[in-house]
Scaffold this active site. Structure first.
Site, mmCIF file in Angstrom:
data_model
loop_
_atom_site.group_PDB
_atom_site.id
_atom_site.type_symbol
_atom_site.label_atom_id
_atom_site.label_comp_id
_atom_site.label_asym_id
_atom_site.label_seq_id
_atom_site.Cartn_x
_atom_site.Cartn_y
_atom_site.Cartn_z
ATOM 1 N N TRP A 180 1.135 -1.159 0.044
ATOM 2 C CA TRP A 180 0.123 0.025 0.128
ATOM 3 C C TRP A 180 0.796 1.206 0.047
ATOM 4 O O TRP A 180 1.835 1.331 0.769
ATOM 5 C CB TRP A 180 -1.103 -0.066 1.196
ATOM 6 C CG TRP A 180 -1.553 1.410 1.337
ATOM 7 C CD1 TRP A 180 -2.419 1.812 0.579
ATOM 8 C CD2 TRP A 180 -1.282 2.500 2.269
ATOM 9 N NE1 TRP A 180 -3.058 3.106 0.682
ATOM 10 C CE2 TRP A 180 -2.346 3.535 1.691
ATOM 11 C CE3 TRP A 180 -0.435 2.777 3.082
ATOM 12 C CZ2 TRP A 180 -1.906 4.802 2.473
ATOM 13 C CZ3 TRP A 180 -0.620 3.721 3.983
ATOM 14 C CH2 TRP A 180 -1.174 5.011 3.570
ATOM 15 N N GLU A 221 -3.069 -3.143 -2.700
ATOM 16 C CA GLU A 221 -4.296 -2.215 -1.642
ATOM 17 C C GLU A 221 -4.768 -0.774 -2.226
ATOM 18 O O GLU A 221 -3.890 -0.058 -2.505
ATOM 19 C CB GLU A 221 -3.876 -2.046 -0.518
ATOM 20 C CG GLU A 221 -4.978 -1.658 0.397
ATOM 21 C CD GLU A 221 -4.861 -1.468 1.915
ATOM 22 O OE1 GLU A 221 -3.364 -1.657 2.348
ATOM 23 O OE2 GLU A 221 -5.902 -1.081 2.830
ATOM 24 N N LYS A 223 -7.111 2.585 -2.781
ATOM 25 C CA LYS A 223 -7.661 3.482 -1.775
ATOM 26 C C LYS A 223 -8.429 4.573 -2.426
ATOM 27 O O LYS A 223 -8.024 4.909 -3.576
ATOM 28 C CB LYS A 223 -6.633 3.944 -0.876
ATOM 29 C CG LYS A 223 -7.195 4.915 0.148
ATOM 30 C CD LYS A 223 -5.997 5.157 1.505
ATOM 31 C CE LYS A 223 -6.520 6.070 2.557
ATOM 32 N NZ LYS A 223 -5.455 5.833 3.443
ATOM 33 N N ASP A 254 -9.916 -2.880 1.212
ATOM 34 C CA ASP A 254 -10.009 -2.396 2.679
ATOM 35 C C ASP A 254 -11.218 -1.792 2.840
ATOM 36 O O ASP A 254 -11.872 -1.067 1.916
ATOM 37 C CB ASP A 254 -8.866 -1.341 2.829
ATOM 38 C CG ASP A 254 -8.731 -0.736 4.522
ATOM 39 O OD1 ASP A 254 -9.889 -0.520 4.825
ATOM 40 O OD2 ASP A 254 -7.691 -0.905 5.005
ATOM 41 N N HIS A 257 -11.898 1.797 2.280
ATOM 42 C CA HIS A 257 -11.278 2.613 0.996
ATOM 43 C C HIS A 257 -12.234 2.714 0.205
ATOM 44 O O HIS A 257 -11.674 3.080 -1.171
ATOM 45 C CB HIS A 257 -10.110 1.913 0.723
ATOM 46 C CG HIS A 257 -8.916 1.962 1.617
ATOM 47 N ND1 HIS A 257 -7.640 1.758 1.284
ATOM 48 C CD2 HIS A 257 -8.634 2.444 2.903
ATOM 49 C CE1 HIS A 257 -6.689 1.734 2.314
ATOM 50 N NE2 HIS A 257 -7.325 2.442 3.233
ATOM 51 N N HIS A 281 -8.802 -6.320 4.008
ATOM 52 C CA HIS A 281 -8.572 -5.393 5.259
ATOM 53 C C HIS A 281 -9.748 -5.188 6.013
ATOM 54 O O HIS A 281 -10.586 -4.358 5.534
ATOM 55 C CB HIS A 281 -7.575 -4.083 4.904
ATOM 56 C CG HIS A 281 -6.267 -4.396 4.958
ATOM 57 N ND1 HIS A 281 -5.231 -3.282 4.838
ATOM 58 C CD2 HIS A 281 -5.376 -5.440 4.919
ATOM 59 C CE1 HIS A 281 -3.968 -3.906 4.811
ATOM 60 N NE2 HIS A 281 -4.126 -5.071 4.937
ATOM 61 N N ASP A 289 -12.371 7.048 6.540
ATOM 62 C CA ASP A 289 -11.419 5.805 6.701
ATOM 63 C C ASP A 289 -10.932 5.946 8.115
ATOM 64 O O ASP A 289 -9.634 6.178 8.029
ATOM 65 C CB ASP A 289 -10.611 5.897 5.552
ATOM 66 C CG ASP A 289 -9.705 4.569 5.703
ATOM 67 O OD1 ASP A 289 -10.114 3.579 6.100
ATOM 68 O OD2 ASP A 289 -8.565 4.637 5.178
ATOM 69 N N ASP A 291 -10.623 3.903 10.575
ATOM 70 C CA ASP A 291 -9.990 2.700 11.147
ATOM 71 C C ASP A 291 -10.294 2.582 12.578
ATOM 72 O O ASP A 291 -9.527 2.244 13.517
ATOM 73 C CB ASP A 291 -8.563 2.717 11.079
ATOM 74 C CG ASP A 291 -8.107 2.742 9.719
ATOM 75 O OD1 ASP A 291 -8.471 1.564 9.103
ATOM 76 O OD2 ASP A 291 -7.447 3.690 8.999
ATOM 77 N N ASP A 321 -7.395 -4.543 9.951
ATOM 78 C CA ASP A 321 -6.698 -3.243 9.850
ATOM 79 C C ASP A 321 -7.561 -2.118 10.395
ATOM 80 O O ASP A 321 -8.338 -1.458 9.754
ATOM 81 C CB ASP A 321 -6.469 -2.923 8.236
ATOM 82 C CG ASP A 321 -5.559 -1.760 8.030
ATOM 83 O OD1 ASP A 321 -5.005 -1.211 9.173
ATOM 84 O OD2 ASP A 321 -5.644 -1.033 6.751
#
Ligand code: RNT
Ligand code: ZN
Length: 413
Positions: A180, A221, A223, A254, A257, A281, A289, A291, A321
């Site tokens: 990434w 990955e 995004k 992800d 993302h 992820h 995003d 997380d 993640d």
């Protein structure tokens, strides 16, 4: 009669074999991300987190070195049932206090992680770290217009692939290496194409050497945007979907993302028509995003259902993640890890033949009714039994271990 036996009967009446669901779910590894333990800090200790990602919170007790992080991971391993892998970033190298440039990292800097993996019986996954570094401060790494910057990051990624292959070879268990890059434009670029051409060229250089799939699997990955890269992310979804399909790589999806109304659960079936394997992820974005710790919400269940319903158990690599520094970090790890496993188990307990028959009959109200009734099936006793068989504390017991560890260990840091 025990609650578990009653639950088994309820499921059996719907055509669901609880024992086979328990067995199936206990074969699916979940890769636990080391970076929840120290707010994506790593051990270089001289650069703050950047790359458009952010951790908020200052909860005390953060792991300050590899031994503390491994000790915390031992706790997580005690609290999350089922097979686990450990996902490591390159900044978690142990260099014995020496400054080692990221393009000079070798497997020797990860030997203690390998020992830990051996002793805990877990596979390892790996990631180059292309952020939190002076040469990433302009917002571009492998797609930088500056050839010196680009080449540095290409060398880092090549070094990481070698490390990952060695991990896979030593552990006899393929390492999934995820690439990434934070590369993107804060403001509207004139030329998006040139940056994407540079990214494609850099990736082709990084992946030039063939590495056997039994040692290493590469994932890329995508995004949508990051902080400071709001206007254009070089490695967009379309970019990496095309790259993965044309080069035979894994695509990493992800959960944070994409646009907020887009969900990765809907993408799995499409991607796997064109790719052998993908990496997830699993994360939870709140408004962006962000997380957040993974909760047992509809999207997590939908992700698990896509894997289980279509038998993608071996084609979807599941990684977590997220990073929350505002609460007990080990509890955050355990909540997300347990939830991922719960979602898989709930999906494996779906009355598949009833649901399929309802769909095929064209009676969509029946399908809706069944799916809603599934939400209140006696899942809890089956989950408790799964935890018990895995030697992990059940629902209302595991937090006591968090409190004990906090008292004995993290509160003294
Ligand atoms: C960033 C990506 C990436 C990182 C980790 C730390 O938006 O999701 O996967 O979170 O590499
Ligand atoms: Zn990610």
């Amino acid at each position: 009669m025990k609650a578990f036996d009653l639950a088994k009967e309820v499921y059996a009446a719907l055509g669901v074999d609880v024992e086979s669901a328990l067995g199936r779910v206990n074969e699916i590894p979940v890769s636990i991300h080391c970076w929840q333990g120290d707010d994506v800090n790593g051990f270089e200790n001289d650069s703050a987190l950047d790359g458009g990602i952010a951790v908020t919170g200052h909860h005390p007790g953060r792991a300050r070195n590899a031994d503390e992080l491994r000790s915390d991971l031992d706790e997580v391993w005690k609290l999350v049932p089922g097979p686990k892998r450990l996902n490591i970033h390159a900044i978690y190298a142990e260099t014995g206090g020496k400054k080692v440039s990221r393009d000079e990292l070798t497997i020797d800097h990860f030997s203690r992680w390998i020992d830990w993996a051996k002793s805990s019986g877990s596979g390892l996954d790996f990631n180059p770290t292309c952020f939190s570094h002076p040469l990433a401060s302009e917002g571009f790494t492998v797609s930088s217009p500056d050839a010196g910057v680009r080449d540095f990051w290409i060398r880092h990624c090549i070094a990481c692939r070698e490390i990952a292959a060695a991990m896979g070879r030593i552990l006899k268990n393929p390492c999934v290496t995820n690439f990434w890059f934070p590369d993107g434009f804060k403001d509207t670029p004139y030329d998006r194409l040139a940056a994407r051409e540079r990214l494609r060229g850099a990736l082709d250089e990084i992946f030039e050497k063939e590495i056997p799939r039994e040692y290493n699997l590469d994932a890329v990955e995508s995004k949508l945007f990051g902080i400071g890269a709001e206007s254009c992310t070089v490695g967009s979804h379309e970019f990496y979907m095309g790259y993965a399909v044309s080069r035979g790589k894994l695509l990493c999806l992800d959960a944070g993302h994409f646009h907020p109304t887009e969900v990765i659960s809907d993408k799995i079936s499409s991607c796997l028509l064109y790719l052998d394997e993908i990496l997830l992820h699993v994360s939870r974005g709140v408004r962006w995003d962000s997380d957040h710790v993974v909760t047992l919400n509809d999207e997590l269940l939908a992700i698990a259902q896509e894997i289980i319903r279509h038998g993608f158990d071996k084609r979807v690599h599941i990684g977590l993640d997220y990073f929350d520094g505002s609460i007990d970090r080990i509890a955050a790890w355990a909540v997300g890890g347990r939830n991922m496993r719960k979602a898989l188990l709930q999906a494996a307990l779906e009355p598949a033949s009833l649901l399929r028959a309802a769909e095929e009959s064209g009676d969509n109200a029946r399908r809706l009714a069944l799916l809603e009734e599934c939400r209140t099936l006696p899942f809890a006793p089956v989950w408790e039994e799964f935890c018990r068989r895995c030697g992990v504390p059940g629902s209302f017991d595991w937090y006591a271990e968090i409190e004990r560890y906090r008292k004995d260990v993290t509160s003294k840091r």
